[in-house]
Write an enzyme that holds these catalytic residues in place. Sequence first.
Site, PDB file in Angstrom:
ATOM      1  N   ASN A   1      28.020  54.043  53.579  1.00  0.00           N
ATOM      2  CA  ASN A   1      27.822  52.592  53.707  1.00  0.00           C
ATOM      3  C   ASN A   1      28.516  52.187  55.006  1.00  0.00           C
ATOM      4  OD1 ASN A   1      27.799  49.841  53.554  1.00  0.00           O
ATOM      5  ND2 ASN A   1      28.753  49.701  51.530  1.00  0.00           N
TER       6      ASN A   1
ATOM      7  N   ARG B   1      23.221  53.372  52.667  1.00  0.00           N
ATOM      8  CA  ARG B   1      22.960  51.993  52.242  1.00  0.00           C
ATOM      9  C   ARG B   1      22.418  51.255  53.469  1.00  0.00           C
ATOM     10  NH1 ARG B   1      26.897  46.947  51.946  1.00  0.00           N
ATOM     11  NH2 ARG B   1      25.450  45.523  50.966  1.00  0.00           N
TER      12      ARG B   1
ATOM     13  N   HIS C   1      22.180  42.716  47.197  1.00  0.00           N
ATOM     14  CA  HIS C   1      22.827  43.375  46.057  1.00  0.00           C
ATOM     15  C   HIS C   1      21.788  44.031  45.140  1.00  0.00           C
ATOM     16  CE1 HIS C   1      26.365  40.293  46.366  1.00  0.00           C
ATOM     17  NE2 HIS C   1      26.695  41.414  46.995  1.00  0.00           N
TER      18      HIS C   1
ATOM     19  N   ARG D   1      32.082  32.611  51.566  1.00  0.00           N
ATOM     20  CA  ARG D   1      30.793  31.983  51.916  1.00  0.00           C
ATOM     21  C   ARG D   1      30.553  30.748  51.050  1.00  0.00           C
ATOM     22  NH1 ARG D   1      27.554  37.371  51.156  1.00  0.00           N
ATOM     23  NH2 ARG D   1      29.007  38.650  52.337  1.00  0.00           N
TER      24      ARG D   1
ATOM     25  N   ASP E   1      40.812  35.810  47.197  1.00  0.00           N
ATOM     26  CA  ASP E   1      41.024  36.751  46.100  1.00  0.00           C
ATOM     27  C   ASP E   1      41.314  35.993  44.800  1.00  0.00           C
ATOM     28  OD1 ASP E   1      42.256  38.657  44.275  1.00  0.00           O
ATOM     29  OD2 ASP E   1      42.284  40.010  45.993  1.00  0.00           O
ATOM     30  N   PHE E   2      40.505  36.283  43.784  1.00  0.00           N
ATOM     31  CA  PHE E   2      40.620  35.539  42.529  1.00  0.00           C
ATOM     32  C   PHE E   2      41.956  35.745  41.828  1.00  0.00           C
ATOM     33  CE2 PHE E   2      36.668  33.305  41.413  1.00  0.00           C
ATOM     34  CZ  PHE E   2      35.996  33.536  42.596  1.00  0.00           C
ATOM     35  N   ARG E   3      42.616  36.879  42.121  1.00  0.00           N
ATOM     36  CA  ARG E   3      43.939  37.097  41.519  1.00  0.00           C
ATOM     37  C   ARG E   3      44.949  36.095  42.080  1.00  0.00           C
ATOM     38  NH1 ARG E   3      43.310  43.369  42.798  1.00  0.00           N
ATOM     39  NH2 ARG E   3      42.178  42.344  44.471  1.00  0.00           N
TER      40      ARG E   3
ATOM     41  N   GLY F   1      33.639  39.917  38.362  1.00  0.00           N
ATOM     42  CA  GLY F   1      32.924  40.034  37.090  1.00  0.00           C
ATOM     43  C   GLY F   1      33.489  41.130  36.193  1.00  0.00           C
TER      44      GLY F   1
ATOM     45  N   GLU G   1      27.115  51.342  42.939  1.00  0.00           N
ATOM     46  CA  GLU G   1      26.047  51.377  43.942  1.00  0.00           C
ATOM     47  C   GLU G   1      25.931  52.765  44.571  1.00  0.00           C
ATOM     48  OE1 GLU G   1      27.872  47.596  45.284  1.00  0.00           O
ATOM     49  OE2 GLU G   1      25.884  47.156  46.073  1.00  0.00           O
TER      50      GLU G   1
HETATM   51  P1  AMP Z   1      34.093  43.347  45.357  1.00  0.00           P
HETATM   52  O1  AMP Z   1      33.506  42.603  46.516  1.00  0.00           O
HETATM   53  O2  AMP Z   1      33.132  43.613  44.253  1.00  0.00           O
HETATM   54  O3  AMP Z   1      34.870  44.564  45.767  1.00  0.00           O
HETATM   55  O4  AMP Z   1      35.179  42.352  44.712  1.00  0.00           O
HETATM   56  C1  AMP Z   1      36.372  42.040  45.380  1.00  0.00           C
HETATM   57  C2  AMP Z   1      37.006  40.837  44.718  1.00  0.00           C
HETATM   58  O5  AMP Z   1      37.217  41.091  43.323  1.00  0.00           O
HETATM   59  C3  AMP Z   1      38.405  40.511  45.236  1.00  0.00           C
HETATM   60  O6  AMP Z   1      38.355  39.709  46.390  1.00  0.00           O
HETATM   61  C4  AMP Z   1      39.009  39.752  44.067  1.00  0.00           C
HETATM   62  O7  AMP Z   1      38.676  38.377  44.185  1.00  0.00           O
HETATM   63  C5  AMP Z   1      38.299  40.304  42.853  1.00  0.00           C
HETATM   64  N1  AMP Z   1      39.169  41.148  42.029  1.00  0.00           N
HETATM   65  C6  AMP Z   1      39.461  42.444  42.199  1.00  0.00           C
HETATM   66  N2  AMP Z   1      40.316  42.868  41.237  1.00  0.00           N
HETATM   67  C7  AMP Z   1      40.564  41.804  40.440  1.00  0.00           C
HETATM   68  C8  AMP Z   1      41.372  41.567  39.281  1.00  0.00           C
HETATM   69  N3  AMP Z   1      42.098  42.542  38.743  1.00  0.00           N
HETATM   70  N4  AMP Z   1      41.351  40.331  38.748  1.00  0.00           N
HETATM   71  C9  AMP Z   1      40.622  39.346  39.287  1.00  0.00           C
HETATM   72  N5  AMP Z   1      39.856  39.503  40.383  1.00  0.00           N
HETATM   73  C10 AMP Z   1      39.822  40.703  40.953  1.00  0.00           C
END
Ligand code: AMP
Length: 397
Positions: free
Chosen positions: A7, A90, A179, A240, A282-284, A332, A383
């Site tokens: 990728n 990819r 996606h 975004r 970042d949701f954390r 998710g 993926e």
């Molecule tokens: P992805 O683009 O699928 O790799 O997702 C990355 C995003 O997932 C990060 O920016 C976080 O916002 C979220 N993320 C990853 N780990 C966690 C976690 N343990 N709890 C909540 N959000 C998470």
Amino acid sequence: MNVLVINCGSSSLKYQVIDSDSEKALAKGLCERIGIDGRLVYQPNGGEKEITECAMPTHTEAVRMVLDALVNPKTGVFKSLDEIDAVGHRLVHGGERFASSTLINEEVIQAVEECSDLAPLHNPANLIGVRACQEVLKDVPMAGVFDTAFHQTMPMEAYLYGVPYEYYEKYKVRKYGFHGTSHSYVSKRAAEMLNKPCESLKTIVCHLGNGASVCAVKNGKSIDTSMGLSPLEGLVMGTRSGDIDPSAVEFLAKKEGLGLEEILNVLNKESGVYGLSGLSSDFRDLDRAAGEGDARAKAARDVFCYRAAKYIGSYVAAMNGVDVICFTAGVGENDGKVREKICSYLGYLGIELDKEANKARGEEVTLSTPDSRVAVLLVPTNEELAICRETVALIKK
Ligand code: AMP
């Protein structure tokens, strides 16, 4: 077969080697800061992660470093590069030309180049990865797996924008969706988890990561999805904006004294939950801050969940029902509070979430109670495995 999955971005290259018989990753990692200084991350399955700072002026050197690591006598997973049977790339945008994955030859490379107008940040970078692998791995067969291909089954009423038709005819301006590899993989896994044929299900997949999209999969085919001509449309994402009134672009350009490109940069990189919270994408981080009383961090998460629930509702309408809703990708798969909040809007569908099951992270789990009228599943996406499978299928043909 051993498949190297690549990728490739403009300054990074993620890789994984997968044994297609066992479907296990033998090694994985990434090259970062290509053309800047260069860093290789390499991790064999079950082994320690190694980080090496090493000069990588171009992607060709990056691919060479990866291959050297794979045949390293101490930590490598192969004795010789001859053990790599195929490479799966990819590729982001296949336009209307590619409705499925394809073996890569010069004609395909040219066609992907022609789609670069539609994905100027992604397609050229993907092709650099293809060229680099061709240079180093010579005659190893390669396949391209497109993010857009799965959505080529969308009907005209879903993919046409309400703009003069000649823009579609002249420039192919329409919804493409992204996606696709993830939506396809997750919707198939969901059918397997439910022990039902994919062809009999109405499925909604919520791919909620840093980039986020929702997809309506009817009888195994994508019939609508939230991303559009580019990955900017649809959900509120990490950075975004997702959907906004196009008039806001002109309004903001005037007020802020910015050009079109600068505004689009803001919408792509400084918006979403990051822009709303002023804190993080970042949701954390947002959950932590919201817990400490940060109202904007809470608002960012709320806006994200509300938009996702609205899209789910619109796809229930598009499919005249839904059997299963899946959550996948970083948010998710890990953020039970986001899943709970989204599902809290869906009581009208007879959805009941099992609070205990919803504590799960990163594993295949049924999140709904047995009484729930719609199944809600956590299905971790993969993926790379999907690209490996497509590559093997094309080569065996
Ligand atoms: P992805 O683009 O699928 O790799 O997702 C990355 C995003 O997932 C990060 O920016 C976080 O916002 C979220 N993320 C990853 N780990 C966690 C976690 N343990 N709890 C909540 N959000 C998470």
